[in-house]
Every structure is written in structure tokens, then in C-alpha cells.
Design an enzyme around this catalytic site. Structure first.
Site, short mmCIF file in Angstrom:
data_model
loop_
_atom_site.label_atom_id
_atom_site.label_comp_id
_atom_site.label_asym_id
_atom_site.label_seq_id
_atom_site.Cartn_x
_atom_site.Cartn_y
_atom_site.Cartn_z
N MET A 140 0.83 -1.19 0.00
CA MET A 140 0.00 0.00 0.00
C MET A 140 0.86 1.25 0.00
SD MET A 140 -3.05 -0.88 2.62
CE MET A 140 -1.84 -1.27 3.88
N CYS A 141 0.21 2.37 -0.18
CA CYS A 141 0.89 3.66 -0.28
C CYS A 141 1.23 4.19 1.11
CB CYS A 141 0.01 4.65 -1.02
SG CYS A 141 -0.65 4.04 -2.60
N ARG A 142 1.92 5.32 1.12
CA ARG A 142 2.17 6.11 2.32
C ARG A 142 1.82 7.56 1.99
NH1 ARG A 142 2.78 2.58 6.42
NH2 ARG A 142 1.05 1.95 5.12
N VAL A 184 3.45 8.72 -1.62
CA VAL A 184 4.28 7.79 -2.40
C VAL A 184 3.43 6.56 -2.68
CG1 VAL A 184 6.52 8.62 -1.65
CG2 VAL A 184 5.35 6.89 -0.28
N ASN A 241 -4.68 6.14 0.92
CA ASN A 241 -3.85 4.96 1.17
C ASN A 241 -4.78 3.80 1.44
OD1 ASN A 241 -1.86 3.10 1.90
ND2 ASN A 241 -1.88 3.76 4.03
#
Length: 302
Positions: free
Chosen positions: A1-3, A92, A119
Site C-alpha cells: 500500500m501507499c504512504r 508515495v 492509502n
């Protein structure tokens, strides 16, 4: 997953003091993720984006996105050393659902004065994608440029506003639209076995609303923390949230803490909204729907 992370303050901060210099900056989080749920994709190297606002209320923010990994983009390093802002979004990306690595799929997204990032993932997105699109007004449908569940979630949020073209919104309007968005997804996903992780963040440059949410009454949502104080600064070479008085002049929200000062960061409880008002008051609102469980555990810093 994203941050992701966001910053709101009474004073502008140099982007480098958020994005590149802290010990566990979001650039470091693109490589090292201590609290991510899905460790099958340990890096966030599928692009990044930053968004920031100037001091003119009601105007659109500025976006810079790229499909390059954040840790190797020299233009990001250069911008971070020059740009200052009181309101910053940064993200990100790690792709989910097989979506393409393209600038159109990089967070954050904009619509008028509003900015959005996510996210997580919408479980069973492909099964409800047509229903999502059919629910949208024409102008919001046409604003979608990419293929992600995250951008479609933004479109659903915009559709919940009485007038998404307004230059400024009250935090109550944004909070209500966020609750309606989550409720709508729960309705569409009723009976879906795949989990949905909905850590959403939205701002108009003045107010901020974040959700930490999972479609489960037992499991934890993706991690989300916040820190507040009088200044976020380097103290003896190490960054920390300074609390010089009782006023809240700075609020930082992040998927993972930017520093290793445990006392600086608080976990947002699962299935809760965090609201930052224009005056930097922080409100936490439990989302008391079918997935609300006050006895659920909370994430800890390792």
C-alpha cells in the site's frame, strides 16, 4: 500500500523539512515501511506526488507528480529545498489492483480548490466501477483521467458535495461529504468478501478531513498517526514536534511517524475521522456504522 502525509500550520515550512530530512521521512517510507499491512510489496516505488497551497484562500493548490520513485527524483529534491507552504500533501505510491504506473494515477488529485489522496484499496472495485461512474454528475465523471479506485473515490466524494466548485468549504461540509462517501461505498460493497481500506485525506487549503477506515468490525485499518504542537523542527539535528505552549500551531498527519520520538505521535483510532479546522483545532469523530467497534485494538510504534 501507499504512504502519505499532510501538514497544516500557521507558518510555512520548507518541504525538505517534511519530505527528505526527517529520520523516517516519506521518502524513507517509500523504501522502508514498518507498519504496512501488505508486506508482499515492501516498497512504494510506483510514483509520487506533492501538493501545496499559497496564502490565497479559495485558490487551487499546485501539484507535482512523477512516475519515478521518490527516492531517485532529482526534481523533487530541488523543489523540496526551495518551496515553502502552510498546507502540504505528499504521497508515495504502490500500485494496487493492477493499475498502470502513470502520472494520471499518481496522488494527490485536484478539483477546483480541493485536493485528495488515499492509502488503501477498494475491495471489489472492478465489480462496482460502472455503478460508481453512473452515479456521478457529468462534470465530475469527465474530470477522471486515470484508472484507480482512489481517483474514483475522490469523484464519489465530490459528488456528495452540494457544490464541488465552491472555492472554500466549511470543515463541516467536508466532514459530512466524507461520511457520505464511506457510507456509499459500504452500500455498494455490501456482501463483498474483500476488505476495503479507506484512509482518505481531503483539503481545500483551509480545512482538512482524514479518514482511517476498514470495512471490518474486527481488523485494524491501515496505520495513520498525527502530531501537533507549536513547531515541527530540527532539535540538535533530530526532528521533533516542539510544544512550547498550549497552542496548536502545527498539525502533521502521516501513515507512519516521521520521527522516532514516541511521545510526539498519537495513533488515530480505526474507523475514525480526524478534522483539522482553519484555526488548527483537531477533532476526532468515530464513524459509528456497522463496522464500528470501540474495543478494537490500536497500532503501536515498534
Amino acid at each position: 500500500m501507499c504512504r502519505f502525509l499532510l501538514y497544516k500550520s500557521t507558518s510555512p515550512i520548507l518541504l525538505a523539512d517534511l519530505l527528505t530530512r526527517p529520520a523516517h521521512s516519506i521518502i524513507m517510507q517509500s523504501v522502508i515501511n514498518k507498519l504496512r499491512i501488505d508486506m508482499t510489496m515492501p516498497m512504494n516505488g510506483d510514483g509520487f506526488g506533492i501538493g501545496w497551497y499559497d496564502d490565497q484562500p479559495g485558490t487551487a493548490g499546485c501539484l507535482f507528480t512523477s512516475t519515478l520513485p521518490a527516492w531517485s527524483n532529482m526534481n523533487l529534491q530541488r523543489l523540496a529545498e526551495k518551496v515553502r507552504s502552510r498546507m502540504v500533501f505528499a504521497h508515495v505510491r504502490a500500485t494496487t489492483g493492477g493499475t498502470a504506473t502513470s502520472e494520471a494515477n499518481c496522488h494527490p488529485w485536484q478539483f477546483g480548490s480541493l485536493m485528495w489522496m488515499h492509502n488503501g484499496s477498494i475491495g471489489g472495485f472492478e465489480k462496482i466501477k460502472r455503478r460508481i461512474q453512473n452515479s456521478l454528475s457529468e462534470d465530475i465523471f469527465l474530470s477522471i483521467k486515470g484508472t484507480t479506485d482512489s481517483e474514483h473515490s475522490f469523484a464519489v466524494f465530490l459528488n456528495m458535495l452540494d457544490d464541488p466548485h465552491k472555492p472554500v468549504f466549511t470543515y463541516q461540509e467536508l466532514r459530512t461529504a466524507m461520511l457520505k462517501t464511506i457510507a456509499q461505498f459500504n452500500e455498494w460493497l455490501d456482501g463483498e468478501e474483500q476488505l476495503s481500506l479507506m484512509n482518505f485525506a481531503v483539503t481545500d487549503g483551509q480545512s482538512v478531513v482524514c479518514a482511517r477506515y476498514v470495512t471490518s468490525a474486527h481488523l485494524e485499518a491501515a496505520s495513520l498517526f498525527y502530531s501537533s504542537g507549536s513547531e515541527f523542527q530540527a532539535d540538535g539535528g533530530k526532528y521533533r514536534m516542539v510544544k512550547a505552549n498550549k497552542r496548536e500551531d502545527v498539525v502533521v498527519v502521516a501513515s507512519e511517524p516521521l520521527t522516532y520520538e514516541r511521545t510526539d505521535w498519537l495513533a488515530i483510532p480505526t474507523n475514525t475521522l480526524l478534522v483539522i479546522t482553519p484555526k488548527l483545532n483537531v477533532h476526532l469523530h468515530p464513524i459509528k456504522d456497522k463496522n464500528w467497534n470501540p474495543n478494537r485494538g490500536r497500532p503501536t510504534l515498534n
